[in-house]
Design a protein around this motif. Structure first.
Motif, mmCIF file in Angstrom:
data_model
loop_
_atom_site.group_PDB
_atom_site.id
_atom_site.type_symbol
_atom_site.label_atom_id
_atom_site.label_comp_id
_atom_site.label_asym_id
_atom_site.label_seq_id
_atom_site.Cartn_x
_atom_site.Cartn_y
_atom_site.Cartn_z
ATOM 1 N N GLY A 174 16.457 3.711 -1.938
ATOM 2 C CA GLY A 174 15.755 4.978 -1.883
ATOM 3 C C GLY A 174 15.931 5.674 -0.548
ATOM 4 O O GLY A 174 16.392 5.079 0.432
ATOM 5 N N SER A 175 15.535 6.944 -0.520
ATOM 6 C CA SER A 175 15.669 7.765 0.689
ATOM 7 C C SER A 175 14.305 8.064 1.282
ATOM 8 O O SER A 175 13.359 8.421 0.573
ATOM 9 C CB SER A 175 16.374 9.082 0.359
ATOM 10 O OG SER A 175 16.289 9.980 1.444
ATOM 11 N N ILE A 176 14.205 7.960 2.601
ATOM 12 C CA ILE A 176 12.944 8.268 3.277
ATOM 13 C C ILE A 176 12.562 9.732 3.068
ATOM 14 O O ILE A 176 11.392 10.111 3.197
ATOM 15 C CB ILE A 176 13.055 7.940 4.787
ATOM 16 C CG1 ILE A 176 11.663 7.887 5.441
ATOM 17 C CG2 ILE A 176 13.954 8.940 5.498
ATOM 18 C CD1 ILE A 176 10.779 6.790 4.919
ATOM 19 N N LYS A 177 13.517 10.575 2.695
ATOM 20 C CA LYS A 177 13.213 11.985 2.435
ATOM 21 C C LYS A 177 12.257 12.148 1.260
ATOM 22 O O LYS A 177 11.583 13.175 1.147
ATOM 23 C CB LYS A 177 14.509 12.756 2.149
ATOM 24 C CG LYS A 177 15.455 12.860 3.333
ATOM 25 C CD LYS A 177 16.725 13.616 2.944
ATOM 26 C CE LYS A 177 17.695 13.697 4.111
ATOM 27 N NZ LYS A 177 18.949 14.418 3.730
ATOM 28 N N GLN A 178 12.207 11.161 0.383
ATOM 29 C CA GLN A 178 11.336 11.242 -0.792
ATOM 30 C C GLN A 178 9.960 10.643 -0.540
ATOM 31 O O GLN A 178 9.048 10.829 -1.355
ATOM 32 C CB GLN A 178 11.997 10.524 -1.978
ATOM 33 C CG GLN A 178 13.395 11.003 -2.299
ATOM 34 C CD GLN A 178 13.477 12.508 -2.461
ATOM 35 O OE1 GLN A 178 12.563 13.133 -2.983
ATOM 36 N NE2 GLN A 178 14.583 13.086 -2.015
ATOM 37 N N ALA A 179 9.797 9.942 0.561
ATOM 38 C CA ALA A 179 8.543 9.241 0.827
ATOM 39 C C ALA A 179 7.433 10.212 1.222
ATOM 40 O O ALA A 179 7.678 11.248 1.853
ATOM 41 C CB ALA A 179 8.753 8.209 1.929
ATOM 42 N N HIS A 180 6.204 9.889 0.840
ATOM 43 C CA HIS A 180 4.988 10.576 1.281
ATOM 44 C C HIS A 180 4.866 12.007 0.751
ATOM 45 O O HIS A 180 4.035 12.761 1.245
ATOM 46 C CB HIS A 180 4.887 10.602 2.820
ATOM 47 C CG HIS A 180 4.771 9.264 3.448
ATOM 48 N ND1 HIS A 180 4.329 9.080 4.749
ATOM 49 C CD2 HIS A 180 5.029 8.012 2.986
ATOM 50 C CE1 HIS A 180 4.325 7.797 5.054
ATOM 51 N NE2 HIS A 180 4.753 7.129 3.986
ATOM 52 N N ARG A 181 5.642 12.388 -0.227
ATOM 53 C CA ARG A 181 5.593 13.755 -0.722
ATOM 54 C C ARG A 181 5.267 13.769 -2.208
ATOM 55 O O ARG A 181 5.324 12.748 -2.891
ATOM 56 C CB ARG A 181 6.924 14.458 -0.470
ATOM 57 C CG ARG A 181 8.096 13.866 -1.228
ATOM 58 C CD ARG A 181 9.432 14.409 -0.738
ATOM 59 N NE ARG A 181 9.475 15.870 -0.729
ATOM 60 C CZ ARG A 181 10.418 16.582 -0.115
ATOM 61 N NH1 ARG A 181 11.373 15.968 0.559
ATOM 62 N NH2 ARG A 181 10.401 17.890 -0.167
ATOM 63 N N GLY A 188 4.922 5.689 -4.433
ATOM 64 C CA GLY A 188 5.397 4.379 -4.013
ATOM 65 C C GLY A 188 6.698 3.958 -4.664
ATOM 66 O O GLY A 188 7.247 2.918 -4.294
ATOM 67 N N ALA A 189 7.203 4.753 -5.613
ATOM 68 C CA ALA A 189 8.460 4.379 -6.275
ATOM 69 C C ALA A 189 9.562 4.182 -5.245
ATOM 70 O O ALA A 189 10.380 3.260 -5.347
ATOM 71 C CB ALA A 189 8.867 5.457 -7.277
ATOM 72 N N CYS A 190 9.550 5.029 -4.216
ATOM 73 C CA CYS A 190 10.538 4.920 -3.142
ATOM 74 C C CYS A 190 9.995 4.080 -1.987
ATOM 75 O O CYS A 190 10.669 3.185 -1.498
ATOM 76 C CB CYS A 190 10.908 6.333 -2.675
ATOM 77 S SG CYS A 190 11.967 6.386 -1.216
ATOM 78 N N ASP A 191 8.773 4.371 -1.568
ATOM 79 C CA ASP A 191 8.193 3.749 -0.367
ATOM 80 C C ASP A 191 6.986 2.912 -0.735
ATOM 81 O O ASP A 191 5.868 3.398 -0.741
ATOM 82 C CB ASP A 191 7.809 4.866 0.605
ATOM 83 C CG ASP A 191 7.267 4.349 1.923
ATOM 84 O OD1 ASP A 191 7.447 3.155 2.221
ATOM 85 O OD2 ASP A 191 6.645 5.142 2.648
ATOM 86 N N GLY A 211 12.449 -3.857 3.803
ATOM 87 C CA GLY A 211 13.039 -3.052 2.744
ATOM 88 C C GLY A 211 12.588 -1.611 2.689
ATOM 89 O O GLY A 211 12.489 -1.027 1.606
ATOM 90 N N GLU A 212 12.316 -0.998 3.840
ATOM 91 C CA GLU A 212 11.971 0.427 3.854
ATOM 92 C C GLU A 212 13.153 1.242 3.337
ATOM 93 O O GLU A 212 14.313 0.851 3.509
ATOM 94 C CB GLU A 212 11.622 0.876 5.275
ATOM 95 C CG GLU A 212 10.348 0.281 5.840
ATOM 96 C CD GLU A 212 9.096 0.903 5.250
ATOM 97 O OE1 GLU A 212 9.213 1.858 4.447
ATOM 98 O OE2 GLU A 212 7.995 0.416 5.575
ATOM 99 N N ASP A 256 0.825 -1.206 0.000
ATOM 100 C CA ASP A 256 0.000 0.000 0.000
ATOM 101 C C ASP A 256 0.858 1.255 0.000
ATOM 102 O O ASP A 256 2.040 1.218 0.354
ATOM 103 C CB ASP A 256 -0.949 0.010 1.202
ATOM 104 C CG ASP A 256 -0.213 -0.056 2.539
ATOM 105 O OD1 ASP A 256 0.731 -0.868 2.663
ATOM 106 O OD2 ASP A 256 -0.564 0.709 3.462
ATOM 107 N N VAL A 257 0.247 2.365 -0.400
ATOM 108 C CA VAL A 257 0.925 3.658 -0.434
ATOM 109 C C VAL A 257 0.041 4.705 0.239
ATOM 110 O O VAL A 257 -1.133 4.452 0.543
ATOM 111 C CB VAL A 257 1.250 4.098 -1.880
ATOM 112 C CG1 VAL A 257 2.209 3.123 -2.537
ATOM 113 C CG2 VAL A 257 -0.026 4.246 -2.721
#
Length: 391
Positions: free
Chosen positions: A351-358, A99-102, A162-163, A71-72
């Motif tokens: 990937g970087s968590i900085k890119q997630a959810h934005r 979701g590409a990153c997260d 794999g977060e 899910d995203v």
């Protein structure tokens, strides 16, 4: 299909947390089974969602689970430059999409390893375990873990979650739980503020109590320098109530979260908050007999995760990952749930968590290549004769 092709397909499924994920999970199952591996679905009670697990390799103790979620988070209200559910290559070395990153990049890398896994002569098994509703509280992982452990006769030992971590091995994160507190006061003319009980005023006092409690934990020395901030946090993100500036609010609510370092006790904090609420109720009932404060847990707490720098899973990672700089993160994940179930767990993903959810979420193509090498190293290690002695 290569990793980018698979990722494009995964991104095209607009499955948000809380919604049915059957479209994406059925595609993943069919893709895995096209390589000759059998998958098992773990549905929810309504058969509207399902997790998936499969074993690749022999029935031997000591295997490793590759864990991800399907899910995203929503895109509503975000200013995207492209269609968030169409993987977009702008020619800048990045792939854009929700979701590409997260964390569909991780899922795509795992699925792209299937041709290599077909050829591998694994001495220890590798499992896939893909969940749903992670983004709204890691809701399905406990049942998935139990089902996987009961389904196979052997006992897995490790789990890689794999977060996105830029392939840094992560050995700790805070726990989290979300709450909504509702206050029922008395309506009236604002000139009667001393004769009525304002739900907004009481809600504001409770918010300040939570902030004070957070500061008290720090003052008492409840800190962990591995995290940023290095302490548990109590944060209110929503507060609503009232109908007009000159009307005393009879109803208000606020939603808040508690992010706890591993050594802090969430139950003690929540119990202290509820006891304070009881005290306020007793104090204000003489003024307004129907005064109430009610707190609802939005979802079960997500377990904190705390591993050790000298654990076997960290040693395993050093054999397959060039990045040996272990760390911790403030976000929550399913790692604590795997750890609690007796599996040595670690977070490590592309990937970087900085890119997630934005808006304009992306994953760098090089990150995907790096993780493909990481997984290839894992397959090589688990195919070696020495693995029977090393793990």
């Amino acid at each position: 299909m290569n990793t980018e092709d698979i990722l494009a397909k995964l991104v095209s499924f607009p499955v948000l947390g809380g919604e049915s994920n059957l479209s994406i999970i059925h595609w993943i199952r069919e893709y895995i089974e096209s390589f000759g591996f059998s998958c098992t679905l773990v549905p929810n009670a309504e058969n509207t969602k399902a997790s998936l697990h499969c074993r690749i390799g022999p029935s031997e103790d000591g295997g490793i689970i590759l864990s991800g979620h399907t899910d995203v988070v929503p895109v509503k209200g975000q200013d995207w430059d492209t269609d968030p559910f169409v993987l977009t290559d702008k020619g800048d070395g990045k792939l854009y999409g929700r979701g590409a990153c997260d964390m569909k990049g991780f899922l795509a890398c795992c699925l792209n390893m299937l041709p290599e896994l077909v050829k591998a002569n694994l001495k220890k098994p590798i499992y896939f375990a893909f969940s749903y509703d992670e983004e709204i509280g890691c809701l399905s992982a406990p049942e998935l873990i139990r089902h996987l452990q009961n389904h196979y006769p052997e006992t897995p030992k490790y789990a890689i979650i794999g977060e996105p971590s830029l392939l840094q091995p992560i050995i700790g994160h805070k726990g989290i739980c979300l709450y909504t507190t509702r206050v029922n006061g008395s309506a009236g003319h604002s000139s009667r503020i001393k004769q009525e009980v304002s739900a907004i005023h009481e809600a504001a006092r409770l918010v300040l109590w939570l902030e004070s409690k957070m500061n008290d934990l720090v003052a008492f020395g409840n800190t962990d320098k591995r995290f940023s901030p290095p302490h548990s946090s109590l944060h209110t993100g929503i507060i609503q109530g009232g109908i007009a500036p000159n009307v005393i609010a009879d109803k208000a609510y606020f939603s808040w979260d508690a992010r706890m370092i591993p050594d802090d006790n969430l139950e003690e904090v929540v119990s202290a908050f509820k006891q304070h609420c009881k005290t306020r109720i007793q104090e204000l009932k003489p003024t307004f007999p129907d005064f109430k404060i009610e707190t609802e847990e939005i979802h079960p707490p997500v377990t904190p995760y705390d591993s050790k720098a000298d654990s076997d899973v960290v040693k395993l990672m050093s054999k397959i990952n060039s990045n040996t700089n272990i760390g911790t993160v403030a976000y929550a994940s399913e790692a604590g749930q795997y750890n609690e179930a007796g599996l040595q767990s670690i977070i490590c993903g592309p990937g970087s968590i900085k890119q997630a959810h934005r808006a304009n979420e992306f994953i760098a193509k090089q990150e995907l290549k790096n993780y493909e090498l990481f997984l290839s190293n894992l397959i090589t290690l688990f195919s070696s004769e020495d693995v029977m002695l090393e793990l």
